[in-house]
Design a protein around this motif. Structure first.
Motif, PDB file in Angstrom:
ATOM      1  N   GLY A  86       0.692  -1.287   0.135  1.00 55.13           N
ATOM      2  CA  GLY A  86      -0.001  -0.005   0.033  1.00 55.13           C
ATOM      3  C   GLY A  86       0.894   1.289   0.022  1.00 55.13           C
ATOM      4  O   GLY A  86       2.332   1.259   0.084  1.00 55.13           O
ATOM      5  N   GLY A  87       0.223   2.312   0.063  1.00 50.47           N
ATOM      6  CA  GLY A  87       0.964   4.085  -0.011  1.00 50.47           C
ATOM      7  C   GLY A  87       1.746   3.923  -1.351  1.00 50.47           C
ATOM      8  O   GLY A  87       1.285   3.525  -2.376  1.00 50.47           O
ATOM      9  N   LEU A  88       2.600   5.101  -0.946  1.00 48.98           N
ATOM     10  CA  LEU A  88       3.453   5.389  -2.255  1.00 48.98           C
ATOM     11  C   LEU A  88       4.361   4.127  -2.968  1.00 48.98           C
ATOM     12  O   LEU A  88       4.440   4.057  -4.095  1.00 48.98           O
ATOM     13  CB  LEU A  88       4.400   6.533  -2.008  1.00 48.98           C
ATOM     14  N   THR A 160      -3.968   1.433  -3.848  1.00 46.78           N
ATOM     15  CA  THR A 160      -3.001   1.701  -2.938  1.00 46.78           C
ATOM     16  C   THR A 160      -3.170   2.590  -1.820  1.00 46.78           C
ATOM     17  O   THR A 160      -2.126   2.912  -1.042  1.00 46.78           O
ATOM     18  CB  THR A 160      -1.681   2.032  -3.552  1.00 46.78           C
ATOM     19  N   THR A 162      -3.852   5.871  -1.866  1.00 50.55           N
ATOM     20  CA  THR A 162      -3.239   7.046  -2.198  1.00 50.55           C
ATOM     21  C   THR A 162      -4.286   8.259  -3.191  1.00 50.55           C
ATOM     22  O   THR A 162      -5.158   7.443  -3.530  1.00 50.55           O
ATOM     23  CB  THR A 162      -1.761   6.857  -2.878  1.00 50.55           C
ATOM     24  N   THR A 207       5.085   8.902  -9.623  1.00 51.75           N
ATOM     25  CA  THR A 207       4.676   8.770  -8.201  1.00 51.75           C
ATOM     26  C   THR A 207       4.950  10.019  -7.334  1.00 51.75           C
ATOM     27  O   THR A 207       4.243  10.264  -6.305  1.00 51.75           O
ATOM     28  CB  THR A 207       5.627   7.717  -7.847  1.00 51.75           C
ATOM     29  N   GLU A 212      -0.087   9.943   0.229  1.00 49.91           N
ATOM     30  CA  GLU A 212      -0.732   8.795   0.942  1.00 49.91           C
ATOM     31  C   GLU A 212      -2.066   9.574   1.411  1.00 49.91           C
ATOM     32  O   GLU A 212      -1.975  10.507   2.044  1.00 49.91           O
ATOM     33  CB  GLU A 212       0.067   8.196   1.972  1.00 49.91           C
TER      34      GLU A 212
END
Length: 213
Positions: A86-88, A160, A162, A207, A212
């Motif tokens: 997950g996240g960046l 993800t 974000t 990105t 997030e």
């Protein structure tokens, strides 16, 4: 005796015949006579399906758009089906998977990739000369790619946890413009290792336009 195909099948056959000719000799080599000879049909059959070369090239452009859309959909869908963080970090992984999954498809079809640039240029030139049908080709090509890219970016962010800090349509346009340039450069120098590094850089840049939740 010539097999009688349904009209849609006959048009598809003639479009593929025309694209085969164009891949070998460019758009200038596509003529109604050449397509008829290559497809093994009469001139009348080609004229019945397409009233001009411009109509035939427009149909070629439509076919390439469909093929491109299917390839992008496959690559992006494959990326999103993989296990990701997950996240960046996860966003970077899914973007990398989707964008790099496109490359083998592109690398395996260099002549067809070159043909997409030729058809775009042809359409723009014909549009400048007043042929509205031809001018639709380039617009359709980029609108289709934009829609696929926006959908991929939106789903990747949702997957993800974000969100994008800029309008997704702008990010998609930027990413596709970079990929366009990378592919064209590769058609010139065939530096596949350089492409992988450039795609990695693109993923990092994209990105950087997310945070997030």
């Amino acid at each position: 005796m010539l097999n009688r195909l349904p009209a849609d099948e006959r048009r598809a056959q003639l479009v593929e015949s025309a694209m085969g000719i164009a891949e070998r000799g460019g758009i200038s080599s596509v003529t109604i006579r050449a397509v008829a000879e290559n497809a093994g049909v009469s001139l009348g059959v080609v004229h019945y399906c397409f009233d001009s070369k411009e109509a035939l090239v427009a149909a070629m452009g439509e076919s390439l758009v469909v093929q491109l859309s299917q390839a992008l959909g496959f690559a992006f869908g494959q990326a999103q089906s993989e296990e990701q963080h997950g996240g960046l970090r996860g966003l970077r992984e899914v973007l990398h998977s989707g964008i790099t999954a496109m490359w083998p498809i592109i690398e395996a079809t260099p002549n067809r990739q070159l043909l997409t640039y030729e058809i775009t240029a042809y359409g723009l030139r014909q549009q400048a000369a007043g042929a509205e049908l031809a001018g639709v080709i380039a617009d359709m090509q980029y609108r289709t790619m934009d829609a696929q890219a926006v959908d991929f970016l939106e789903q990747s962010a949702a997957h993800t946890g974000t969100k994008w800090t800029e309008p997704v349509a702008h990010i998609a346009r930027f990413a596709l413009a970079v990929i366009d340039g990378i592919v064209l450069r590769w058609l010139v120098d065939r530096d596949s290792e350089g492409v992988i590094a450039e795609l990695d850089d693109l993923v990092q840049m994209i990105t950087g336009k997310a945070v997030e939740l």
